[in-house]
Design a protein around this motif. Structure first.
Motif, PDB file in Angstrom:
ATOM      1  N   HIS A 246      -4.838  11.616   8.198  1.00 57.48           N
ATOM      2  CA  HIS A 246      -3.419  11.919   8.197  1.00 57.48           C
ATOM      3  C   HIS A 246      -2.968  12.805   7.047  1.00 57.48           C
TER       4      HIS A 246
ATOM      5  N   TYR B 210      -0.850  -0.313  11.780  1.00 56.29           N
ATOM      6  CA  TYR B 210      -1.364   0.857  11.069  1.00 56.29           C
ATOM      7  C   TYR B 210      -1.006   2.134  11.834  1.00 56.29           C
TER       8      TYR B 210
ATOM      9  N   ASP C  39      -7.110   6.176  -2.338  1.00 55.18           N
ATOM     10  CA  ASP C  39      -7.789   4.944  -1.922  1.00 55.18           C
ATOM     11  C   ASP C  39      -9.235   5.194  -1.529  1.00 55.18           C
ATOM     12  N   HIS C  40      -9.589   6.468  -1.285  1.00 54.56           N
ATOM     13  CA  HIS C  40     -10.978   6.786  -0.935  1.00 54.56           C
ATOM     14  C   HIS C  40     -11.691   7.627  -1.989  1.00 54.56           C
TER      15      HIS C  40
ATOM     16  N   HIS D  85     -11.022   1.769   6.404  1.00 63.55           N
ATOM     17  CA  HIS D  85     -10.270   0.537   6.122  1.00 63.55           C
ATOM     18  C   HIS D  85     -10.575  -0.484   7.209  1.00 63.55           C
TER      19      HIS D  85
ATOM     20  N   ASP E 170      -9.642   7.369   7.823  1.00 60.32           N
ATOM     21  CA  ASP E 170      -8.472   6.522   8.129  1.00 60.32           C
ATOM     22  C   ASP E 170      -8.337   6.209   9.621  1.00 60.32           C
TER      23      ASP E 170
ATOM     24  N   GLU F 169      -7.330  11.247  -0.415  1.00 64.38           N
ATOM     25  CA  GLU F 169      -6.318  10.288  -0.871  1.00 64.38           C
ATOM     26  C   GLU F 169      -6.984   9.263  -1.794  1.00 64.38           C
TER      27      GLU F 169
ATOM     28  N   PHE G 121       0.862  -1.186   0.000  1.00 65.56           N
ATOM     29  CA  PHE G 121       0.000   0.000   0.000  1.00 65.56           C
ATOM     30  C   PHE G 121       0.897   1.234   0.000  1.00 65.56           C
TER      31      PHE G 121
ATOM     32  N   HIS H 266     -11.910  12.383   2.751  1.00 64.51           N
ATOM     33  CA  HIS H 266     -10.456  12.379   2.545  1.00 64.51           C
ATOM     34  C   HIS H 266     -10.193  12.203   1.050  1.00 64.51           C
TER      35      HIS H 266
HETATM   36 FE1  FEO Z   1      -5.073   8.490   3.916  1.00 66.05          FE
HETATM   37 FE2  FEO Z   1      -6.723   5.478   3.514  1.00 66.05          FE
HETATM   38  O1  FEO Z   1      -5.960   7.101   2.988  1.00 66.05           O
END
Ligand code: FEO
Length: 396
Positions: free
Chosen positions: A145, A192, A83-84, A225, A164, A81, A22, A79
């Motif tokens: 983050h 994590y 992945d979202h 997640h 996150d 990023e 990741f 967010h």
């Molecule tokens: Fe900061 Fe799961 O992305």
């Protein structure tokens, strides 16, 4: 089939069983991950976050089986990023005029990623969005983050959508925290936190205190997640407060790399000396070149002291150790002690270099370290055991 979380809230995310790395190749995900997205169908309909871009089409196809996208009133981007937000372009093709609620930094990030002028509605902490009899309350969470991160809270159902925060890279069909293997779950949670959230620990504490000060009842925490915390969700909040407070267990971790086994022999004999002096301490050794970097970093996070060893090569240290030291600088561990060791043949700079990097990373370096010339002989081995015994007293 809808996967309901509570009342009219359902999960519409993607379980990624295949994921093994990741953030590019930076974070190992031995147990895969999930990208959680949620559908809220009250008088108004909202979608919270989407999934990683490779699954965009699958996500929207699945969403269309749940609801006609035109019935979606609001898109919430907690967010930006990838992945979202990765499926936003695919979704917004179908509903180009619909408003996207995110922070002001979220607007910048989303524009920066996708170069689209969508119908953005920037929100701040305390702003509310009516869904009919229930509301979404927005809570900015900068640097948890990314600068754009935010949470939102659904009144009536008492659900915190925390993005996150409180998540884990953990693929599971079970969806809820009470249904999965608890040891696996907590192992992924601490990994994590250690690898992603450690630099922001002060902000974690402040943000949790701020959210607690709102006195909002939280029955469920829907992360972005891994599992949804429906059973005693406060447990992960309490765990975060502990981890954010310079966390350490009774553990010493020795991390080394070696060329011809000399530095390995040093590591094992220093360990023997520590163990003789402090039989109760949880002592762990890792040859970094043969270990998963993120797993070892998690062990550093758990330790009250670490030892880093490398032989000298070309007036420096082995690359695995160099990269690890660099990464620790960014993670900003607090309240941990450290020492360095390593073999050398002629110039012998490695120990001093490691010490300098440990200091730069915020560790309290406790002495000048230990060097062995060439391959350790019986006298050198004895000095390693003695050094371990001395450290056991100094490291606590
Ligand atoms: Fe900061 Fe799961 O992305």
């Amino acid at each position: 089939m809808k996967r309901f979380i509570k009342n009219n809230v359902s999960w519409i995310g993607k379980i990624d069983w295949e994921l093994r790395k990741f953030h590019g190749d930076e974070y190992s995900t031995h147990r895969g991950s999930t990208y959680n997205s949620y559908l809220i169908e009250e008088e108004k309909v909202a979608v919270i976050d989407t999934v990683w871009a490779p699954f965009a089409k699958e996500y929207v196809d699945h969403l269309e089986k749940q609801i006609d996208p035109k019935k979606i009133d609001y898109v919430i981007a907690n967010h930006a990023e990838i992945d979202h937000s990765g499926a936003l372009p695919e979704l917004m093709v179908r509903i180009p005029e619909k408003p996207i609620y995110c922070t002001a930094n979220g607007v910048k990030s989303l524009k920066g990623h996708y170069h689209k002028d969508w119908n953005f509605h920037p929100v701040k902490t305390g702003d509310r969005l009516s869904l009919g009899s229930k509301e979404l309350i927005f809570i900015e969470a900068p640097m948890l983050h990314w600068p754009d991160s935010m949470f939102c809270y659904l009144t009536g159902d008492n659900i915190l959508f925390s993005n996150d925060a409180f998540g884990q890279h953990y693929a599971t069909e079970y969806l809820f925290n009470d249904l999965v293997d608890q040891a696996e779950l907590m192992a992924e949670c601490i990994k994590y936190y250690a690898n992603i959230l450690t630099p922001f620990s002060e902000l974690v504490t402040k943000k949790i205190q701020e959210v607690l000060s709102f006195n909002l009842p939280v029955d469920v925490i829907c992360t972005s997640h891994g599992v949804i915390w429906r059973d005693n969700p406060v447990q992960i909040v309490q765990q975060y407060l502990k981890w954010a407070d310079s966390y350490r267990e009774d553990q010493i971790t020795i991390v080394y790399d070696t060329m011809w086994n000399g530095t390995r022999v040093m590591a094992e004999n220093i360990a023997q000396g520590i163990k003789q002096a402090d039989p109760k301490v949880n002592l762990k050794l890792y040859n970094l070149a043969k270990s998963d970097r993120n797993d070892v970093m998690t062990e550093v996070f758990k330790s009250w002291a670490i030892l880093i060893g490398s032989p000298t090569i070309n007036r420096g240290v082995l690359t695995s150790i160099a990269g690890f030291l660099e990464e620790m600088k960014g993670l900003k561990f607090r309240n941990k002690k450290a020492a360095a060791f390593g073999c050398y043949g002629w110039s012998g700079e490695s120990v001093k270099m490691i010490q300098g990097q440990l200091e730069a990373a915020g560790f309290q370096v406790i002495d000048d370290g230990l060097r062995c010339l060439w391959n350790p002989d019986p006298k050198s081995i004895e000095s390693c055991v003695e050094y371990g015994g001395k450290l056991a007293g100094l490291l606590k």
